[in-house]
Design a protein around this motif. Structure first.
Motif, PDB file in Angstrom:
ATOM      1  N   UNK A   1     -89.048  51.607  64.949  1.00  0.00           N
ATOM      2  CA  UNK A   1     -89.808  51.685  63.698  1.00  0.00           C
ATOM      3  C   UNK A   1     -91.030  52.593  63.846  1.00  0.00           C
ATOM      4  N   UNK A   2     -91.756  52.436  64.955  1.00  0.00           N
ATOM      5  CA  UNK A   2     -92.935  53.274  65.191  1.00  0.00           C
ATOM      6  C   UNK A   2     -92.540  54.735  65.328  1.00  0.00           C
ATOM      7  N   UNK A   3     -91.427  54.988  66.009  1.00  0.00           N
ATOM      8  CA  UNK A   3     -90.957  56.366  66.178  1.00  0.00           C
ATOM      9  C   UNK A   3     -90.527  56.955  64.836  1.00  0.00           C
ATOM     10  N   UNK A   4     -89.921  56.130  64.004  1.00  0.00           N
ATOM     11  CA  UNK A   4     -89.513  56.591  62.663  1.00  0.00           C
ATOM     12  C   UNK A   4     -90.728  57.014  61.850  1.00  0.00           C
ATOM     13  N   UNK A   5     -91.799  56.233  61.908  1.00  0.00           N
ATOM     14  CA  UNK A   5     -93.006  56.580  61.145  1.00  0.00           C
ATOM     15  C   UNK A   5     -93.647  57.859  61.679  1.00  0.00           C
ATOM     16  N   UNK A   6     -93.568  58.076  62.987  1.00  0.00           N
ATOM     17  CA  UNK A   6     -94.097  59.315  63.556  1.00  0.00           C
ATOM     18  C   UNK A   6     -93.309  60.522  63.046  1.00  0.00           C
ATOM     19  N   UNK A   7     -91.983  60.414  63.063  1.00  0.00           N
ATOM     20  CA  UNK A   7     -91.137  61.514  62.578  1.00  0.00           C
ATOM     21  C   UNK A   7     -91.323  61.726  61.085  1.00  0.00           C
ATOM     22  N   UNK A   8     -91.497  60.640  60.329  1.00  0.00           N
ATOM     23  CA  UNK A   8     -91.749  60.757  58.898  1.00  0.00           C
ATOM     24  C   UNK A   8     -93.066  61.479  58.642  1.00  0.00           C
ATOM     25  N   UNK A   9     -94.067  61.196  59.463  1.00  0.00           N
ATOM     26  CA  UNK A   9     -95.354  61.887  59.331  1.00  0.00           C
ATOM     27  C   UNK A   9     -95.183  63.392  59.514  1.00  0.00           C
ATOM     28  N   UNK A  10     -94.437  63.801  60.544  1.00  0.00           N
ATOM     29  CA  UNK A  10     -94.233  65.225  60.790  1.00  0.00           C
ATOM     30  C   UNK A  10     -93.416  65.862  59.668  1.00  0.00           C
ATOM     31  N   UNK A  11     -92.456  65.125  59.103  1.00  0.00           N
ATOM     32  CA  UNK A  11     -91.676  65.665  57.988  1.00  0.00           C
ATOM     33  C   UNK A  11     -92.555  65.868  56.760  1.00  0.00           C
ATOM     34  N   UNK A  12     -93.379  64.890  56.439  1.00  0.00           N
ATOM     35  CA  UNK A  12     -94.284  65.013  55.291  1.00  0.00           C
ATOM     36  C   UNK A  12     -95.239  66.183  55.498  1.00  0.00           C
ATOM     37  N   UNK A  13     -95.748  66.331  56.722  1.00  0.00           N
ATOM     38  CA  UNK A  13     -96.639  67.451  57.037  1.00  0.00           C
ATOM     39  C   UNK A  13     -95.915  68.786  56.871  1.00  0.00           C
ATOM     40  N   UNK A  14     -94.648  68.838  57.285  1.00  0.00           N
ATOM     41  CA  UNK A  14     -93.849  70.059  57.139  1.00  0.00           C
ATOM     42  C   UNK A  14     -93.639  70.410  55.675  1.00  0.00           C
ATOM     43  N   UNK A  15     -93.304  69.403  54.859  1.00  0.00           N
ATOM     44  CA  UNK A  15     -93.113  69.635  53.423  1.00  0.00           C
ATOM     45  C   UNK A  15     -94.408  70.130  52.777  1.00  0.00           C
TER      46      UNK A  15
ATOM     47  N   UNK B   1     -92.797  85.266  58.609  1.00  0.00           N
ATOM     48  CA  UNK B   1     -91.871  84.215  58.191  1.00  0.00           C
ATOM     49  C   UNK B   1     -90.958  83.809  59.344  1.00  0.00           C
ATOM     50  N   UNK B   2     -90.520  84.774  60.147  1.00  0.00           N
ATOM     51  CA  UNK B   2     -89.651  84.483  61.294  1.00  0.00           C
ATOM     52  C   UNK B   2     -90.383  83.626  62.313  1.00  0.00           C
ATOM     53  N   UNK B   3     -91.644  83.926  62.579  1.00  0.00           N
ATOM     54  CA  UNK B   3     -92.435  83.171  63.552  1.00  0.00           C
ATOM     55  C   UNK B   3     -92.688  81.747  63.057  1.00  0.00           C
ATOM     56  N   UNK B   4     -92.990  81.599  61.770  1.00  0.00           N
ATOM     57  CA  UNK B   4     -93.169  80.254  61.202  1.00  0.00           C
ATOM     58  C   UNK B   4     -91.883  79.454  61.328  1.00  0.00           C
ATOM     59  N   UNK B   5     -90.752  80.111  61.085  1.00  0.00           N
ATOM     60  CA  UNK B   5     -89.449  79.463  61.223  1.00  0.00           C
ATOM     61  C   UNK B   5     -89.217  79.000  62.659  1.00  0.00           C
ATOM     62  N   UNK B   6     -89.558  79.847  63.626  1.00  0.00           N
ATOM     63  CA  UNK B   6     -89.408  79.492  65.045  1.00  0.00           C
ATOM     64  C   UNK B   6     -90.306  78.313  65.415  1.00  0.00           C
ATOM     65  N   UNK B   7     -91.498  78.274  64.848  1.00  0.00           N
ATOM     66  CA  UNK B   7     -92.425  77.172  65.127  1.00  0.00           C
ATOM     67  C   UNK B   7     -91.822  75.838  64.681  1.00  0.00           C
ATOM     68  N   UNK B   8     -91.302  75.792  63.454  1.00  0.00           N
ATOM     69  CA  UNK B   8     -90.714  74.545  62.961  1.00  0.00           C
ATOM     70  C   UNK B   8     -89.458  74.176  63.745  1.00  0.00           C
ATOM     71  N   UNK B   9     -88.688  75.173  64.179  1.00  0.00           N
ATOM     72  CA  UNK B   9     -87.496  74.903  64.983  1.00  0.00           C
ATOM     73  C   UNK B   9     -87.880  74.249  66.300  1.00  0.00           C
ATOM     74  N   UNK B  10     -88.894  74.788  66.959  1.00  0.00           N
ATOM     75  CA  UNK B  10     -89.314  74.226  68.245  1.00  0.00           C
ATOM     76  C   UNK B  10     -89.940  72.844  68.075  1.00  0.00           C
ATOM     77  N   UNK B  11     -90.676  72.649  66.999  1.00  0.00           N
ATOM     78  CA  UNK B  11     -91.263  71.336  66.730  1.00  0.00           C
ATOM     79  C   UNK B  11     -90.180  70.279  66.567  1.00  0.00           C
ATOM     80  N   UNK B  12     -89.168  70.582  65.767  1.00  0.00           N
ATOM     81  CA  UNK B  12     -88.082  69.621  65.555  1.00  0.00           C
ATOM     82  C   UNK B  12     -87.292  69.401  66.840  1.00  0.00           C
ATOM     83  N   UNK B  13     -87.093  70.479  67.636  1.00  0.00           N
ATOM     84  CA  UNK B  13     -86.390  70.329  68.897  1.00  0.00           C
ATOM     85  C   UNK B  13     -87.131  69.425  69.864  1.00  0.00           C
TER      86      UNK B  13
END
Length: 335
Positions: free
Chosen positions: A159-173, A212-224
């Motif tokens: 549950x705690x891990x889910x809330x952490x991932x949800x936080x990063x998703x909301x921040x990404x959006x 735009x490519x660099x921003x895309x790479x940043x989000x890819x590495x964050x999710x990875x």
């Protein structure tokens, strides 16, 4: 629903549902799938920023996802780094590599660019697979730690891990929405609509495409990196081209070039594939035609289709209001 992130009440509603999901559906399996949806959605938002808003197709995205995952895994497992420092290092490394790759690859255009980035992604996969002493090769990395506690907040439970991932998703959006609605986002869209016209009005297309490519790479590495800490085991398959095409499918189904498309497509397809797992390899016989029909009849994805529907209803309502006003004006003149 496609415009839900543009409406404050809609954002609050979705946020409340997401926050209370562990209590609404107290099922660890569903919560695990939702956590994966958060991770994949972050990566798909990265694809959307580059492919959806500048019109270029990068097939190296999954490679940067793998770089983020392996950088965090190596730094935490082999070097003993703190999770948060390793997460930052993973994003910084992917960003630097993204600049280097982008400077070279953006000298090409169209399908040449797609082929070049596909080769880059495959080279990253081969490095991960063959550099046994660093990456573990086909054995992968085992025992990647969970995120380190932040004060009294711990991330040991699902549950705690889910809330952490949800936080990063909301921040990404939030970041994606701010980019798209800014002058930078309008510049990206201008390049997508017509690169030649953008050049004539003084827009530096290569510079903006690189950004735009660099921003895309940043989000890819964050999710990875978040994926590695959540699963706690990674292997070379996370850098496979097949997984990269899966992420691209999430975006196409949800709605390329939309704010809500990445999360809609990821949520729908992930739960659909999980529901059809009892069919094993035959589930593609059902999933394939569904994908084909959506691409043919709704090329803008689900979010784009809903957006078109709401626009039509809005125009019909405005037209009806005008007709009513004209009738009232006619009655008053007769009277």
């Amino acid at each position: 629903m496609a415009t839900i992130f543009n409406k404050r009440n809609g954002i609050y509603l979705i946020l409340v549902i997401a926050l209370f999901m562990p209590f609404i559906v107290p099922n660890e399996y569903i919560l695990h799938v939702l956590a994966l949806v958060c991770i994949w959605s972050i990566s798909v938002y990265g694809i959307n920023i580059f492919t959806g808003y500048t019109g270029n197709l990068s097939l190296a995205h999954i490679g940067f996802f793998a770089i983020g995952a392996y950088t965090l895994g190596i730094l935490t497992v082999k070097a003993g780094w703190n999770f948060w420092i390793a997460l930052l290092a993973a994003c910084v490394l992917a960003t630097i590599l993204g600049i280097l790759v982008g400077l070279i690859s953006l000298r090409t255009n169209g399908h040449f660019f797609a082929i070049y980035t596909m080769c880059v992604g495959y080279i990253i996969y081969l490095i991960i697979d063959k550099w046994d002493s660093l990456t573990g090769g086909v054995r992968g990395l085992i025992g990647i730690p969970s995120p380190s506690p932040i004060g009294p907040i711990r991330f040991d439970s699902l549950t705690a891990h889910y809330y952490l991932l949800l936080f990063f998703l909301i921040l990404t959006i939030f970041i994606t929405k701010r980019i798209v609605q800014s002058l930078l986002g309008r510049t990206f869209i201008a390049i997508r609509n017509s690169e030649e016209l953008a050049l004539t009005i003084g827009i530096s297309t290569k510079k903006n495409q690189l950004l735009a490519f660099v921003i895309s790479c940043f989000f890819a590495s964050l999710s990875g990196a978040l994926y590695a800490s959540f699963i706690r085991f990674i292997g070379p398959e996370i850098g496979s081209t097949f997984l990269g095409f899966e992420m691209l499918i999430y975006l196409i189904i949800g709605g390329i070039g939309t704010i809500s498309g990445p999360v809609i497509g990821t949520l729908l397809i992930v739960f659909l594939t999980q529901s059809l797992q009892f069919l094993q390899e035959y589930r593609m016989l059902i999933f394939g035609p569904i994908l084909l029909l959506i691409v043919i009849f709704y090329p803008q994805g689900i979010a784009g289709a809903i957006n078109d529907l709401t626009s039509r209803l809005r125009r019909r309502k405005i037209k009806g209001n005008r007709q009513n006003e004209d009738k009232r004006a006619g009655v008053e003149e007769v009277g």
